[in-house]
Write a protein that holds these residues in place. Structure first.
Motif, PDB file in Angstrom:
ATOM      1  N   ARG A   7     -33.685 -42.428 -41.665  1.00  0.00           N
ATOM      2  CA  ARG A   7     -34.472 -42.419 -42.901  1.00  0.00           C
ATOM      3  C   ARG A   7     -33.986 -43.495 -43.857  1.00  0.00           C
ATOM      4  N   ASP A  10     -34.807 -47.002 -42.495  1.00  0.00           N
ATOM      5  CA  ASP A  10     -36.221 -47.299 -42.695  1.00  0.00           C
ATOM      6  C   ASP A  10     -36.493 -47.705 -44.137  1.00  0.00           C
ATOM      7  N   ALA A  11     -35.894 -46.973 -45.089  1.00  0.00           N
ATOM      8  CA  ALA A  11     -36.087 -47.287 -46.503  1.00  0.00           C
ATOM      9  C   ALA A  11     -35.495 -48.645 -46.859  1.00  0.00           C
ATOM     10  N   PHE A  73     -34.099 -44.557 -52.399  1.00  0.00           N
ATOM     11  CA  PHE A  73     -35.386 -44.058 -51.927  1.00  0.00           C
ATOM     12  C   PHE A  73     -36.500 -44.372 -52.926  1.00  0.00           C
ATOM     13  N   ALA A  76     -37.375 -48.073 -52.759  1.00  0.00           N
ATOM     14  CA  ALA A  76     -38.107 -48.361 -51.525  1.00  0.00           C
ATOM     15  C   ALA A  76     -39.555 -47.890 -51.628  1.00  0.00           C
ATOM     16  N   LYS A  77     -39.752 -46.696 -52.210  1.00  0.00           N
ATOM     17  CA  LYS A  77     -41.121 -46.187 -52.386  1.00  0.00           C
ATOM     18  C   LYS A  77     -41.919 -47.100 -53.303  1.00  0.00           C
ATOM     19  N   TRP A  81     -42.686 -48.224 -49.318  1.00  0.00           N
ATOM     20  CA  TRP A  81     -42.186 -47.336 -48.264  1.00  0.00           C
ATOM     21  C   TRP A  81     -42.827 -45.967 -48.369  1.00  0.00           C
ATOM     22  N   ARG A  82     -43.150 -45.390 -47.238  1.00  0.00           N
ATOM     23  CA  ARG A  82     -43.665 -44.027 -47.189  1.00  0.00           C
ATOM     24  C   ARG A  82     -42.694 -43.164 -46.404  1.00  0.00           C
ATOM     25  N   ASP A  83     -42.210 -42.112 -47.031  1.00  0.00           N
ATOM     26  CA  ASP A  83     -41.226 -41.236 -46.413  1.00  0.00           C
ATOM     27  C   ASP A  83     -41.923 -40.231 -45.501  1.00  0.00           C
TER      28      ASP A  83
END
Length: 845
Positions: A7, A10-11, A73, A76-77, A81-83
């Motif tokens: 996770r 990815d972020a 996070f 990144a969003k 970025w999509r969690d």
């Protein structure tokens, strides 16, 4: 299910590597979550394998620092970025492109801030030029028990509003009467002003960054390096007037506690040999010196003076002005003379600051801008100001009501010509996103008074024609019924019916047409019924609704019919032609109709509409045609005001509307409008092209308007429509002037920024969008209630719609906790939400 390392990895792909400072920040975030195990991830992200800088940076990162993994996070969003657990491989080129976009946006933001600052300086200079010396009887000075100095000025609130183009406010309250003018300087000279009225309400001029590091001094500061000079630096104007009068030292007001360190450092740079004494305010609840004052003194090697009220201090007494009032100037002078180095001051962090991190942004968001009040033509602006002063509704809502009335009255009398082959209606679609109770219906009522009177007069004048039509129609119907009956009888008796059928066909062509009676104001019609009345009754109309849920949530906007109705409304905005076929009733065609729409809709209703439409509302361009406003609510601050004895500005507005409506409507026998074209003057056309092209350049991938390119693509059209409306309203005839277009384009640009704000938040993941809405509500609540602790049950009972559900609320709170913006703490069996004091920290004057 992926693990935490996946996770985070990815972020990280959505975080631009950036420079040294950015690499340090990310090291802190990773180390706080993973400890030494995070180093491999960090090296992978920065494409580094053990170089000297990497080793030193990673070693310096603390596991207990303020930067946590939640910040990573969130950032990144904000970058897309999509969690959602879906792994995306970002190429080096994609990462480089993201970095380029971030840098380009930062450059544009810097240029815009520079423009705003220059505008602020110009307005500040104009106010200073129009102001007079501050007098000893100024209400604020007398309340504080201080005397004026040469660096203070004063001006009437009305005169200041004329120069600024808007009425200065403190929160939602207008500043009134004589305003104390406090010039704020930065290194390069005056940057802004603080205005203070007799009730201690204050307002700084608009302009981002104009106040940061700025200060006001009780006298002109001397030249030299400061040898033999003592400077007093504190927060508020009254504090520094009291301290300077007591000691004869120059006083410098930073105008907020958070600005103390910046001002102290600027003074140390200018006066390296001077003695700097920082005057602390006390934290009201604890009586401890404010941490910002301590930090400021330490940062410049200065002294710290703390007001002393004894052991039985009244909690309201916090600064040296309060001390001067309570104990006199000699006590103030003695306390300042005994100031010590801050290292010798015993200080325990107060509960207001203990353990709080620097709050992290929730997402890259578009900041609201002040409504360009001065861009409205004078007659409209004065009427809006008059109505807003009484209703206390948000200024953008009041202005939208005025523009809706303007559009509805004028749309049948002119079309706008932007360029060759580029012509169209002047009717506006306006959308205000606000809760019920913001008084839109009241505002609409004020501005449509002349329209309602016109409708009543036309209806009364048409009564004889309506009666004649009824008689003619009854006679025609009787003839038709007779012919049909004869045809039926002859057919039954096998007699010829040819002549009768021919007579019936001729009769059908002679059906009496109902008289067309002007009716402009329509209710919450379904789109198809709206098209019917425009085609059959009167070709110009408007839907003005304060409960647009009836429109967006209506049967006519159900899932099965939404595509058809969105297309129909789009055509009406464009003034196009549309044929509507019906199986069970008469088909019809809409041609040459003109439509105004001005709606108020609750945020959750609009979000629900987006969900039901499955993207059609954006995909079809329906909402792109609207000029959006998303104003902050004024509810809770609208204390009762007696209505004025007269409304001269509103009366002038309605007289002009009535004069426009009294002109003959260019309508043919088929009920089709053919308004004359209104062109742009050569200068205005050049400005329109520049406005159009500036927007177009930002529609490309990575551009500032890329995410709202549907809305932005209509902005130049809306600017031309507004300009035509303004020209006709103010001048009656003639090509649109440059001055008129410039005002219209500023208003169109403001609405475009509002669309960016709303649609940008709409595109966020649900948990982040909910957190942003809750964050706004909590900050507004704390400022209104003068607190920073909100019972959780109060949030669930009165918080934003959609967040009273326990699961949604918990998710939003968790986002805010991770961003360091709130804490959730237990108080016995209850839970409270504590808001980071930095978010609600106000200026002190």
């Amino acid at each position: 299910m992926r693990n935490d390392l996946d996770r985070i990895r990815d972020a990280l792909r959505f975080i631009p590597v950036g420079g040294h400072d950015e690499r340090v920040r990310v090291a802190f975030m990773l180390k706080s979550e993973l400890g030494e195990a995070g180093r491999d991830l960090w090296n992978e992200w920065r494409d580094s394998r053990g170089d000297d800088e990497a080793a030193s940076v990673w070693k310096s990162a603390s596991e207990t620092g303020l930067l946590k993994i939640g910040t990573l996070f969130h950032e990144a969003k904000a970058s897309g970025w999509r969690d959602d657990g879906i792994y995306r491989v970002a190429t080096r080129e994609e990462i480089a492109e993201r970095k380029r976009i971030v840098e380009a946006r930062a450059a544009r933001e810097e240029a815009e801030i520079a423009r705003e600052r220059a505008d602020t300086v110009a307005k500040a200079t104009a106010i200073l030029k129009a102001s007079t010396e501050a007098k000893a009887d100024h209400p604020y000075l007398t309340r504080k028990g201080v005397s004026p100095v040469s660096t203070l000025r004063e001006i009437e609130a009305g005169a200041a509003a004329t120069i600024l183009g808007y009425a200065p406010k403190s929160d939602s309250d207008l500043l009134t009467g004589r305003l104390l003018v406090v010039p704020v300087k930065q290194v390069n000279g005056i940057s802004t002003l603080e205005l203070i009225d007799g009730d201690k309400r204050k307002a700084a001029l608009a302009g981002r960054g104009s106040k940061a590091g700025g200060y006001w001094a009780t006298e002109r500061l001397p030249d030299g390096n400061g040898n033999g000079l003592t400077l007093l630096i504190g927060e508020g104007v009254a504090t520094m007037l009291s301290a300077s009068a007591a000691t004869a030292y120059p006083g410098i007001a930073a105008l907020s506690s958070g600005n103390l360190s910046a001002v102290a450092k600027a003074m140390r740079e200018c006066y390296p040999a001077a003695v700097l004494v920082i005057l602390a305010d006390l934290v009201k609840t604890t009586g401890e010196p404010d941490r910002h004052a301590i930090e400021a003194a330490r940062s410049v090697g200065g002294k710290l003076a703390i007001p002393d009220f004894g052991s039985d201090r009244d909690r309201a007494m916090t600064d040296f002005n309060d001390m001067a009032v309570a104990f006199g100037a000699k006590a103030v002078a003695s306390t300042i003379a005994n100031a010590n180095e801050p290292a010798s001051v015993k200080h325990q962090p107060s509960n207001d600051s203990d353990g709080w991190p620097e709050p992290q942004p929730l997402a890259v968001k578009v900041e609201p801008e002040l409504y360009p009040f001065d861009a409205l033509p004078d007659t409209i602006r004065l009427a809006v100001e008059e109505v807003q002063a009484f209703t206390k509704a948000p200024i953008a809502l009041v202005a939208s009501s005025a523009l809706a009335a303007l559009s509805l009255a004028i749309q049948a009398h002119a079309d706008a010509k932007r360029a060759e082959k580029l012509t169209g209606p002047v009717g506006l679609f306006l959308l205000t996103i606000a809760d019920s109770g913001e008084r839109k219906s009241t505002c609409d009522g004020f501005f449509t008074a002349a329209i309602r009177e016109y409708e009543a007069q036309q209806g009364e004048a048409a009564k004889p024609d309506i009666r004649d039509h009824k008689a003619d129609l009854d006679a025609w119907s009787a003839k038709r019924a007779g012919l049909i009956e004869k045809i039926r009888q002859n057919s039954k008796a096998d007699k010829p019916t040819g002549e009768l059928e021919a007579n019936l066909r001729r009769l059908e062509h002679d059906k009496p047409e109902s008289p067309r009676v002007p009716k402009l104001l329509r209710g919450d019609e379904t789109p198809e019924n709206l098209a019917w009345v425009l085609a059959r009754e009167w070709p110009s109309g408007g839907v003005l609704s304060s409960e647009a849920g009836v429109v967006f949530g209506a049967h006519g906007m159900g899932k099965d019919s939404i595509m058809r109705n969105l297309a129909l409304l789009n055509i009406l905005w464009d003034g196009g032609t549309l044929s509507i076929g019906r199986r069970t009733s008469e088909s019809f065609t809409v041609r040459g109709a003109r439509l105004t729409v001005a709606l108020q809709v609750q945020e959750m209703t609009l979000r629900s509409f987006f969900d039901r439409s499955g993207g059609l509302a954006r995909g079809t361009g329906f909402l792109a045609r609207f000029m959006v406003a998303w104003p902050e609510s004024t509810q809770g601050f609208r204390l009762f005001t007696e209505p004025p004895a007269s409304w001269p500005a509103l009366a002038a507005f309605n007289r002009r509307i009535a004069a426009i409506l009294d002109q003959p409507t260019p309508i043919d026998d088929e009920g089709v409008l053919s308004p004359p074209l209104l062109s742009l003057s050569p200068d205005a056309k050049v400005a329109w092209i520049a406005f159009h092209d500036a927007i177009e350049r930002e529609l490309a991938n990575g551009g500032e308007l890329y995410d709202v390119r549907d809305v932005a693509s209509k902005s130049a059209d809306n600017a031309a429509r507004l300009a035509a409306l303004f020209q006709i309203f103010e001048q009656g005839t003639g090509a649109v002037s440059l001055e008129v277009f410039e005002g219209a384009s500023r208003i169109a640009a403001w609405h475009l920024n509002e669309a960016r704000r709303f649609f940008g938040e709409l595109a966020l993941p649900a948990e982040v969008a909910n957190a942003a809405r809750l964050d706004r509500w909590l900050i507004e609540y704390c400022r209104r209630e003068r607190t920073r602790i909100v019972p959780r049950r109060e949030v669930q009972r009165c918080g934003p719609n959609g967040l009273r559900d326990k699961v949604a609320l918990e998710g939003a709170l968790q986002e805010l906790v991770e961003a360091g913006r709130v804490r959730v703490v237990r108080d016995g069996r209850n839970r409270n939400v504590e808001v980071n004091p930095i978010l609600t920290e106000g200026d002190t004057i």
